[in-house]
Design a protein around this motif. Structure first.
Motif, short mmCIF file in Angstrom:
data_model
loop_
_atom_site.label_atom_id
_atom_site.label_comp_id
_atom_site.label_asym_id
_atom_site.label_seq_id
_atom_site.Cartn_x
_atom_site.Cartn_y
_atom_site.Cartn_z
N GLU A 32 0.85 -1.19 0.00
CA GLU A 32 0.00 0.00 0.00
C GLU A 32 0.88 1.24 0.00
O GLU A 32 2.05 1.20 0.38
CB GLU A 32 -0.92 0.01 1.23
CG GLU A 32 -1.88 -1.17 1.29
CD GLU A 32 -2.74 -1.13 2.54
OE1 GLU A 32 -2.55 -0.20 3.35
OE2 GLU A 32 -3.59 -2.03 2.71
N SER A 33 0.30 2.33 -0.43
CA SER A 33 0.92 3.64 -0.32
C SER A 33 2.35 3.64 -0.86
O SER A 33 2.57 3.47 -2.06
CB SER A 33 0.86 4.12 1.14
OG SER A 33 1.35 5.43 1.25
N ILE A 34 3.34 3.78 0.01
CA ILE A 34 4.73 3.88 -0.43
C ILE A 34 5.18 2.62 -1.14
O ILE A 34 5.92 2.68 -2.13
CB ILE A 34 5.63 4.20 0.77
CG1 ILE A 34 5.25 5.54 1.39
CG2 ILE A 34 7.10 4.22 0.36
CD1 ILE A 34 6.03 5.90 2.63
N GLY A 35 4.73 1.46 -0.67
CA GLY A 35 5.09 0.23 -1.34
C GLY A 35 4.60 0.19 -2.77
O GLY A 35 5.30 -0.30 -3.68
N GLN A 36 3.40 0.69 -3.04
CA GLN A 36 2.89 0.76 -4.40
C GLN A 36 3.78 1.62 -5.29
O GLN A 36 4.09 1.26 -6.43
CB GLN A 36 1.47 1.33 -4.39
CG GLN A 36 0.40 0.37 -3.89
CD GLN A 36 -0.17 -0.49 -5.01
OE1 GLN A 36 0.07 -0.24 -6.17
NE2 GLN A 36 -0.93 -1.51 -4.63
N ILE A 37 4.22 2.75 -4.76
CA ILE A 37 5.07 3.65 -5.55
C ILE A 37 6.41 2.99 -5.82
O ILE A 37 6.95 3.09 -6.94
CB ILE A 37 5.25 5.00 -4.82
CG1 ILE A 37 3.89 5.60 -4.44
CG2 ILE A 37 6.02 5.97 -5.67
CD1 ILE A 37 3.98 6.87 -3.62
N LEU A 38 6.96 2.33 -4.83
CA LEU A 38 8.26 1.67 -5.04
C LEU A 38 8.17 0.59 -6.11
O LEU A 38 9.10 0.42 -6.91
CB LEU A 38 8.75 1.07 -3.72
CG LEU A 38 9.15 2.05 -2.62
CD1 LEU A 38 9.61 1.32 -1.38
CD2 LEU A 38 10.24 3.00 -3.10
N PHE A 39 7.06 -0.13 -6.16
CA PHE A 39 6.94 -1.15 -7.20
C PHE A 39 6.68 -0.52 -8.56
O PHE A 39 7.03 -1.11 -9.59
CB PHE A 39 5.84 -2.15 -6.83
CG PHE A 39 6.34 -3.30 -6.00
CD1 PHE A 39 6.91 -4.41 -6.59
CD2 PHE A 39 6.28 -3.25 -4.62
CE1 PHE A 39 7.40 -5.45 -5.84
CE2 PHE A 39 6.76 -4.29 -3.85
CZ PHE A 39 7.33 -5.40 -4.46
N MET A 40 6.05 0.64 -8.60
CA MET A 40 5.99 1.36 -9.87
C MET A 40 7.39 1.71 -10.37
O MET A 40 7.70 1.58 -11.56
CB MET A 40 5.16 2.64 -9.71
CG MET A 40 3.68 2.41 -9.53
SD MET A 40 2.79 3.99 -9.41
CE MET A 40 1.12 3.39 -9.16
N GLU A 41 8.23 2.14 -9.46
CA GLU A 41 9.61 2.44 -9.84
C GLU A 41 10.34 1.19 -10.30
O GLU A 41 11.15 1.24 -11.23
CB GLU A 41 10.35 3.06 -8.65
CG GLU A 41 9.78 4.38 -8.19
CD GLU A 41 10.46 4.88 -6.92
OE1 GLU A 41 11.49 4.28 -6.54
OE2 GLU A 41 9.96 5.83 -6.32
N ARG A 42 10.07 0.06 -9.64
CA ARG A 42 10.74 -1.17 -10.05
C ARG A 42 10.29 -1.62 -11.44
O ARG A 42 11.08 -2.17 -12.21
CB ARG A 42 10.47 -2.30 -9.04
CG ARG A 42 10.99 -2.02 -7.65
CD ARG A 42 12.37 -1.42 -7.64
NE ARG A 42 13.40 -2.37 -8.03
CZ ARG A 42 14.58 -2.02 -8.51
NH1 ARG A 42 14.90 -0.73 -8.66
NH2 ARG A 42 15.47 -2.93 -8.83
#
Length: 746
Positions: free
Chosen positions: A583-593
């Motif tokens: 959720e939240s920050i984790g979602q953004i990090l996986f977008m970056e990945r």
């Protein structure tokens, strides 16, 4: 295994007897100390012609200054030494740009060593400023063993590793949560999210420096924030029956020179860990290595008395002993010979949030809270840990793998073993005759469906432990073959968590094997293993942390393979977001990945097609949009800069998108990021529409804002449209959606 008596000498348990270990392995696994000396002698004679002692590593010689163990393994083996391969690390120079992340994953699955200290030992260490006692003192030093560690694989070839380590855990309270449902697991993913938010709010990354747009989103490289997320994820899952990575390989039983009845105390501690209150759960193998440590107080006790006591310990408990000499006084930074204690790398989210390893958990040292030790103490601890691992833990694991491979795995691989497996599956032959095992749930195997685990002495549990030992010894070829051999048995017994874990680790072992390159591995079979593991974890076991770990390992290891594997990695990262595991920050990090996976796919030399820069740029823009909504405009600016770099190759010379809608969206996003960035730093938002001459609104603000001379910031780029509502759904992750097709058109 019975407790030692008072009147007779104590016989070492069979699980750690040096004689039994040497007889079990014979010529394949000679003594580790002799093998190291022999190997150094061979290298010295071959390369320089010097004496064997001159080729010893400098680190080992330096640490030997305070090594107070009179122990030396006598009786050099007369068995001819096996042919050695190069002792260089097999990963040297093989995977540029992915070595850090691969090393992080490899070090995450390190042997676990339990610590069982007496009360007088913990009291001595508390006086030095460590509230957690002896286990807290040695824990950070065990994460990286000083010097090279030589490990033999199943065929007898040796490799030297410089990043080997172990995990020290306190035996007190180990395995209190039963194999069923851990109450702390449901909140582990939420705690990871809280740790990430805490890191962003504090303005410090995992490396100890301030988070900036320069070093947080350096796509396609792995960022410190992504490394922190991966490290937290790999530290989340506790010890479980279906995998033995968290089960103790050895136990350190320690007393101090202050103890009035030392030998009796050692017997009592041994009994507590075997049959008493500190006994491990039933799903953990009880026969593990015991290592006895005598902590000598350099400032109060007599070294001659401690040496005599140490000799008695060796006669009673065998050669797996060590004399550790420490100063009992407290060290502060003002001392001339003070050394800062390294911070623990593998802290769980709960420990991060509770402040374990930080200043608030330490006794007031009269400094800023950073723990310090005397140089002599640091040298003695490092020498103790190296001797423990190199001379005891690794030989013990090598011998266990050799014995299990010869007694259990070889029979399972043979024709009779296959026949018995088929008979058990179809006719019910060969099932366990023990009461309670295999008697419920309609299973004919050794799986106890009432308690959801295999007995530690069952062939399935032994083979899983053998595969895990081979994995921790970094013999990934043997580990992959063993996981592949037992995964069908777990499926037949309907042991779904074992089934999922075997598929997950089989795929991870195949991807970590440096000799099995992409051309030799069918990526379809690897993807199928991860698919099966994810389905079993989520649907059959409702275990979200293990499912997230499995998919994250798939993303990072497939990305490091390069080529067509990067697209598979991007698909698994999208699957994580689709399942809602983060959720939240984790979602953004996986977008970056996802963006990093597509950006790392480079076409062959001279080819004009095959790259995925449009897709990478699209996901960078989506990440920028989400960072802006999360209130992090500097991180959003970094994503926009990365998107501009990716699109610069595929767009026209003027850098304008061919579709007006996309150009309007990007311009709106740029201007919104600029406004949020100014407001976050106390500047007034621009009153006029930015122009080429004054993109920010005032020249003074622009000079204060853009200090990154090494690259152009998108915060200062012109925006022809005012900031408005950015109509981009947070869930728009599928590349087949209509808005995303605009980015991907050729």
């Amino acid at each position: 295994m019975t407790s030692p008596g008072d009147g007779t000498p104590v016989k070492p348990p069979p699980s750690f007897s040096p004689g039994v270990a040497r007889n079990a392995s014979k010529s394949r696994y000679p003594d580790e100390h002799d093998a190291t000396v022999s190997l150094d002698a061979e290298l010295a004679e071959t390369r320089t012609g010097s004496s064997p002692t001159s080729s010893l590593p400098a680190t080992t010689a330096e640490l030997a200054i305070r090594s107070a163990s009179p122990q030396s393994r006598s009786g050099r083996s007369s068995t001819p030494q096996l042919a050695r391969s190069s002792i260089g690390s097999p990963l040297d120079g093989r995977f540029d740009g992915s070595e850090d992340i691969r090393s992080l994953i490899i070090r995450a699955f390190s042997p676990t060593v339990a610590v069982h200290a007496s009360e007088d030992t913990d009291e001595l260490v508390r006086n030095k400023g460590f509230k957690g006692g002896f286990s807290e003192l040695i824990r950070p030093f065990g994460e990286t063993v000083p010097g090279k560690v030589v490990i033999r694989d199943s065929i007898g070839s040796s490799r030297a590793w410089e990043d080997y380590g172990v995990r020290f855990v306190n035996l007190k309270g180990f395995g209190e949560a039963h194999a069923g449902r851990d109450p702390g697991r449901d909140s582990s993913l939420a705690q990871m999210e809280e740790v990430l938010e805490k890191q962003l709010d504090s303005g410090e990354n995992s490396l100890g420096g301030p988070i900036s747009s320069k070093d947080v989103l350096g796509l396609p490289a792995t960022t410190p924030l992504c490394k922190l997320f991966l490290r937290q994820l790999l530290s989340t899952t506790p010890a479980a029956p279906h995998e033995t990575f968290g089960h103790p390989v050895a136990s350190v039983i320690s007393i101090s020179s202050r103890n009035t009845a030392p030998l009796e105390t050692l017997r009592q501690l041994y009994a507590e860990s075997s049959t008493g209150d500190r006994r491990l759960p039933d799903w953990v193998q009880q026969e593990y290595l015991r290592y006895y440590v005598l902590v000598h107080d350099e400032e109060r006790d007599d070294i001659a008395e401690s040496t005599r006591l140490y000799d008695q310990m060796k006669r009673h408990f065998g050669l797996h002993c060590h004399l550790l000499r420490l100063r009992s006084s407290q060290c502060v930074v003002t001392d001339d010979d003070s050394t800062q204690v390294p911070s623990c790398e593998w802290l769980s989210p709960r420990e991060h949030l509770s402040g374990v390893g930080e200043a608030q958990t330490l006794v007031d040292l009269g400094t800023d809270g950073t723990p310090y030790l005397f140089d002599s103490d640091v040298t003695a601890i490092k020498s103790f840990i190296r001797e423990l691992i190199v001379q005891s833990v690794i030989p013990f694991m090598e011998n266990r793998v050799a014995v299990w491979n010869d007694q259990v795995a070889s029979r399972r691989r043979g024709i009779s073993g296959r026949f018995m497996s088929m008979s058990r599956r179809w006719a019910g032959f060969g099932s366990s005759s023990r009461s309670g095992i295999g008697s419920s749930g309609g299973n004919s195997g050794n799986y106890d469906s009432t308690q959801n685990f295999y007995s530690p002495d069952s062939p399935e549990a032994i083979l899983r432990k053998m595969a895990d030992f081979a994995f921790m010894l970094r013999d990934w070829k043997l580990a992959a073959s063993t996981y592949d051999m037992i995964r069908s048995d777990f499926g037949n017994d309907k042991a779904w968590k074992y089934h999922a874990g075997a598929h997950e680790m089989c795929a991870v072992s195949m991807l970590l094997n440096p000799l099995a390159m992409s051309a030799k591995i069918k990526l379809e079979s690897v993807d199928q293993m991860f698919e099966t593991a994810c389905y079993s974890y989520l649907t059959r076991c409702s275990d979200a942390p293990h499912a997230l770990r499995s998919l994250t390992l798939a993303v990072e290891l497939l990305k490091s393979r390069g080529g067509s594997a990067t697209e598979s990695a991007a698909r698994w990262a999208m699957r994580v977001m689709d399942f809602g595991l983060v959720e939240s920050i984790g979602q953004i990090l996986f977008m970056e990945r996802v963006a990093a996976c597509y950006a790392s796919k480079t076409p062959a030399t001279g080819a004009k097609w095959g790259a995925r820069r449009r897709k990478a740029g699209m996901w960078s823009i989506l990440a920028a949009d989400q960072w802006l909504k999360a209130g992090k405009p500097s991180l959003a600016s970094s994503c926009l800069e990365e998107a501009e770099r990716l699109y610069a190759v595929v767009l026209e010379a003027d850098g304008v998108f061919p579709m007006p809608e996309m150009q309007a969206f990007v311009d709106n996003l740029r201007h919104a990021v600029k406004v949020e960035y100014l407001e976050a730093r106390g500047f007034d938002a621009p009153d006029k529409t930015p122009t080429e001459e004054d993109p920010i609104g005032t020249e003074e603000t622009s000079e204060k804002l853009d200090k990154r001379s090494h690259r152009r910031s998108l915060i200062g780029l012109p925006a022809t449209l005012d900031a408005g509502n950015l109509n981009m759904s947070p869930g728009a992750r599928n590349p087949e959606d209509p808005p995303n097709d605009d980015f991907e058109r050729a």
